[in-house]
Enzyme design. Sequence first.
Site, PDB file in Angstrom:
ATOM      1  N   LYS A  14      32.778  26.913  31.100  1.00 22.91           N
ATOM      2  CA  LYS A  14      33.226  25.788  31.946  1.00 22.91           C
ATOM      3  C   LYS A  14      32.785  26.021  33.383  1.00 22.91           C
ATOM      4  O   LYS A  14      32.509  27.163  33.793  1.00 22.91           O
ATOM      5  CB  LYS A  14      34.743  25.613  31.893  1.00 22.91           C
ATOM      6  CG  LYS A  14      35.572  26.820  32.394  1.00 22.91           C
ATOM      7  CD  LYS A  14      35.779  26.879  33.897  1.00 22.91           C
ATOM      8  CE  LYS A  14      36.451  28.181  34.343  1.00 22.91           C
ATOM      9  NZ  LYS A  14      36.284  28.484  35.769  1.00 22.91           N
ATOM     10  N   ASP A 140      43.057  29.720  32.330  1.00 27.06           N
ATOM     11  CA  ASP A 140      41.969  28.829  31.911  1.00 27.06           C
ATOM     12  C   ASP A 140      41.927  28.600  30.402  1.00 27.06           C
ATOM     13  O   ASP A 140      41.102  27.822  29.917  1.00 27.06           O
ATOM     14  CB  ASP A 140      40.613  29.414  32.340  1.00 27.06           C
ATOM     15  CG  ASP A 140      40.383  29.307  33.841  1.00 27.06           C
ATOM     16  OD1 ASP A 140      41.079  28.514  34.495  1.00 27.06           O
ATOM     17  OD2 ASP A 140      39.503  30.030  34.342  1.00 27.06           O
TER      18      ASP A 140
HETATM   19  O1  C5P Z   1      45.681  33.628  34.496  1.00 22.71           O
HETATM   20  P1  C5P Z   1      44.595  34.643  34.657  1.00 22.71           P
HETATM   21  O2  C5P Z   1      44.949  35.975  34.038  1.00 22.71           O
HETATM   22  O3  C5P Z   1      43.248  34.160  34.239  1.00 22.71           O
HETATM   23  O4  C5P Z   1      44.463  34.887  36.224  1.00 22.71           O
HETATM   24  C1  C5P Z   1      43.789  36.007  36.760  1.00 22.71           C
HETATM   25  C2  C5P Z   1      44.300  36.227  38.177  1.00 22.71           C
HETATM   26  O5  C5P Z   1      43.893  35.135  39.015  1.00 22.71           O
HETATM   27  C3  C5P Z   1      45.814  36.267  38.288  1.00 22.71           C
HETATM   28  O6  C5P Z   1      46.282  37.566  38.145  1.00 22.71           O
HETATM   29  C4  C5P Z   1      46.060  35.739  39.681  1.00 22.71           C
HETATM   30  O7  C5P Z   1      45.879  36.785  40.624  1.00 22.71           O
HETATM   31  C5  C5P Z   1      44.928  34.764  39.912  1.00 22.71           C
HETATM   32  N1  C5P Z   1      45.286  33.352  39.699  1.00 22.71           N
HETATM   33  C6  C5P Z   1      46.094  32.714  40.624  1.00 22.71           C
HETATM   34  N2  C5P Z   1      46.425  31.409  40.456  1.00 22.71           N
HETATM   35  C7  C5P Z   1      45.950  30.714  39.395  1.00 22.71           C
HETATM   36  C8  C5P Z   1      45.123  31.336  38.439  1.00 22.71           C
HETATM   37  C9  C5P Z   1      44.814  32.671  38.622  1.00 22.71           C
HETATM   38  O8  C5P Z   1      46.529  33.330  41.605  1.00 22.71           O
HETATM   39  N3  C5P Z   1      46.275  29.431  39.271  1.00 22.71           N
END
Ligand code: C5P
Length: 302
Positions: A14, A140
């Site tokens: 994506k 995601d």
């Molecule tokens: O959700 P995911 O594990 O993919 O996110 C990785 C990191 O990106 C999280 O630990 C966070 O620090 C950051 N993040 C965020 N806000 C979001 C998505 C991700 O702060 N909406």
Amino acid sequence: MNNERTITVRAHAKVNLFLSVVGRRPDGYHELESVMQQLALHDELAFSPAAPGISLAVEGDPDVPADERNLVFRAAALLAEAAGIEPAVGIALRKRVPSSAGLGGGSADAAATLAALNRMWGLGWPLPRLMELAARIGSDVPFALLGGTALARGRGEILESLPSPGRLGVLLVKPPFGVSTAAVYAGYDEQGFPPGPDASPLVEALRAGRADLVPGLLYNDLEKVTLAMHPVLSRLKERMLTAGAAGALMAGSGPTLFGLFASRGEAAKAATAFPDPDLTVWVTETEGEDKLVATGEGESLQ
Ligand code: C5P
């Protein structure tokens, strides 16, 4: 029941056509307003009945772990636990989407795993139920289950499908390093930026079928953070525009840059402007309809 069959699934990359950080949440995540777009570029996963347990083999990217750190593993284990199943599955993952690139490859692999095992284990769970598990795996992952084009809010898990911009050519250029999403968000916080713009102009353009307006409405709040960390990216973005892209932006938290073109052919022509041996270049296109497609035994997961 399909438990004697191998199921093959595509896991699509994506890009975020728009990503605005609109707030910070008490849980440390960021409140987003984002327009996400699935690409034709994809990994392939094959799921086969196997000895008890979850086994994973990865081909095509030595940097991708084949153990519990892989989101495929986590997705399979979570679904098995939630469904009260003792898993007995072998998973073969063929990587094409680069990791730590901002293209959501690991998230797509996890979503493909949920969809395929939902089928293989005969669970029949509807999309909203799978979405709940998906959000626990990563921000995601719910979009990767939904596919197409969508407006994402919350952490990225509150989704509304949007009309596709149709088939636009996409050129992806990745420098020889990855970035950590968490580090990019931390860098964003350090700068103390005001809340980003709202996505309505792009959303309205898509709803009105005005794909021609999309390249001019690309926006990503994280771009300024990653570009400041890696100045080479600003020069690559300039080169993307000079090569003829109608619009260019960093993908997700980066570092991949994408350019939009009228067609895949135009993107392929522009790719010749990036012969640098340290860059990896992909020519692909936006993909509105083709979501998770299982090719094993003619089965479709949709
Ligand atoms: O959700 P995911 O594990 O993919 O996110 C990785 C990191 O990106 C999280 O630990 C966070 O620090 C950051 N993040 C965020 N806000 C979001 C998505 C991700 O702060 N909406």
